[in-house]
Structure formats: structure tokens, C-alpha cells
Write an enzyme that holds these catalytic residues in place. Sequence first.
Site, PDB file in Angstrom:
ATOM      1  N   GLY A  48      54.785  47.329  31.846  1.00 19.72           N
ATOM      2  CA  GLY A  48      54.624  45.955  32.302  1.00 19.72           C
ATOM      3  C   GLY A  48      54.479  45.019  31.118  1.00 19.72           C
ATOM      4  O   GLY A  48      54.053  45.437  30.040  1.00 19.72           O
ATOM      5  N   GLN A  53      52.240  37.463  26.802  1.00 18.27           N
ATOM      6  CA  GLN A  53      52.409  38.476  25.750  1.00 18.27           C
ATOM      7  C   GLN A  53      53.628  38.221  24.873  1.00 18.27           C
ATOM      8  O   GLN A  53      53.776  38.847  23.827  1.00 18.27           O
ATOM      9  CB  GLN A  53      52.504  39.879  26.365  1.00 18.27           C
ATOM     10  N   CYS A  90      47.685  48.628  26.916  1.00 23.74           N
ATOM     11  CA  CYS A  90      48.371  47.340  26.942  1.00 23.74           C
ATOM     12  C   CYS A  90      49.217  47.216  25.687  1.00 23.74           C
ATOM     13  O   CYS A  90      48.774  47.589  24.605  1.00 23.74           O
ATOM     14  CB  CYS A  90      47.329  46.225  26.989  1.00 23.74           C
ATOM     15  N   LEU A  91      50.423  46.701  25.835  1.00 23.23           N
ATOM     16  CA  LEU A  91      51.298  46.555  24.668  1.00 23.23           C
ATOM     17  C   LEU A  91      50.707  45.606  23.627  1.00 23.23           C
ATOM     18  O   LEU A  91      51.086  45.644  22.464  1.00 23.23           O
ATOM     19  CB  LEU A  91      52.687  46.062  25.094  1.00 23.23           C
ATOM     20  N   HIS A 132      46.907  44.499  36.398  1.00 31.07           N
ATOM     21  CA  HIS A 132      46.833  44.305  34.941  1.00 31.07           C
ATOM     22  C   HIS A 132      47.665  43.083  34.511  1.00 31.07           C
ATOM     23  O   HIS A 132      47.185  42.236  33.756  1.00 31.07           O
ATOM     24  CB  HIS A 132      47.336  45.577  34.249  1.00 31.07           C
ATOM     25  N   GLU A 133      48.893  42.999  35.032  1.00 33.13           N
ATOM     26  CA  GLU A 133      49.772  41.897  34.619  1.00 33.13           C
ATOM     27  C   GLU A 133      49.282  40.565  35.173  1.00 33.13           C
ATOM     28  O   GLU A 133      49.333  39.540  34.484  1.00 33.13           O
ATOM     29  CB  GLU A 133      51.221  42.163  35.045  1.00 33.13           C
ATOM     30  N   HIS A 136      46.599  39.174  33.099  1.00 33.32           N
ATOM     31  CA  HIS A 136      47.094  38.496  31.890  1.00 33.32           C
ATOM     32  C   HIS A 136      47.336  37.015  32.154  1.00 33.32           C
ATOM     33  O   HIS A 136      47.133  36.178  31.272  1.00 33.32           O
ATOM     34  CB  HIS A 136      48.428  39.118  31.431  1.00 33.32           C
TER      35      HIS A 136
HETATM   36 CO    CO Z   1      48.706  44.167  29.086  1.00 32.65          CO
END
Ligand code: CO
Length: 162
Positions: A48, A53, A90-91, A132-133, A136
Site C-alpha cells: 500500500g 508518502q 510501512c514504506l 493503515h493507508e 496516513h
Molecule cells: Co504506511
Amino acid sequence: MDMALRNIVKDTDELLHKKSRPVTEFNQKLWDVLDDMAQTMYKADGVGLAAPQVGLLRRMAVIDVGDGIIEIINPEIIETSGSQTGQEGCLSSPGVYMDVERPMKVTVRAQDRNGKWFEVKGKELFARALCHEIDHLDGILFMERAKEQQGTVVKVRRIPKR
Ligand code: CO
């Protein structure tokens, strides 16, 4: 169409702690960003990626937990049930994994890239990714969720470089 990888903003950046604004224009510019986000997510081996991000404070994200890509624009969680606790990453936080409790199932209402509203139901990993997304988009990182759940409210802001 030319797609491009975008730089992934790290969790030390203030941007990731800000609330994103709704998407209002559904046009080629939006589609280009969504395509870039997908390419960036796949290249980074993520499941995701949310617009903040890649440096854009807009309420949209892409998710692929292995069943194909879904784009969620202006998403809202309208129903949750059950709970699951599992390791999350998380990226924007390379190498960091923490246990986070999330609903087992969620229903999300969102717009697609043409502005059409739809509902999507997710369970297990997909439910976790949706939560999670969407977090963000409200400037909430998974480590903050994890720490809240452990009883310590911590705003993750300045993390030493790994
Ligand atoms: Co993330």
C-alpha cells in the site's frame, strides 16, 4: 503513458504528520499520480502507498495485497468488526515492524479515479492495509497506533537516521 517512480517520504518528515485534503479534480493529472504511486509501491515491494508518502497531501491511496490493485480516493471507513493483532510495517519506515491491533473486517466507501463512489469490504491483511493507508491521510503513522495501544501516546517525529 510515461510513468515515473516517485521518492518515498520518510517518517521523519513533517508532511507525514499532516492531514490530507480531499481530491476534487478527477483528471489526467490525477491519473498520472495514481499510476506513479502504483509503480512506486510495486518497485518498493509494498502492499500500500498513500499520497502523502509521495509528498502530496491529498486523500488517496493505492493498495495491492496480492489480489490486484485498488485505488481509494477520499476514502472513509463506514463499518468495522472484530479485531486482529499483527506485525505491520510501512514504506516510509524502512526496517521498522510493530504489532498493531486493527479491525478484522472493514467496509470502506471511496471514489474511483473517475469520481464514482463505491464500497469495498476487506478482511485480514486487506482490512489492515485499508486502515493503515487511511490513517496516513489523517497524518497517523502505524508506530503511533502501536504505541497508543501499548499505553504510551507518542508522536513519532524525529527518528535518528538508520
Ligand atoms: Co504506511
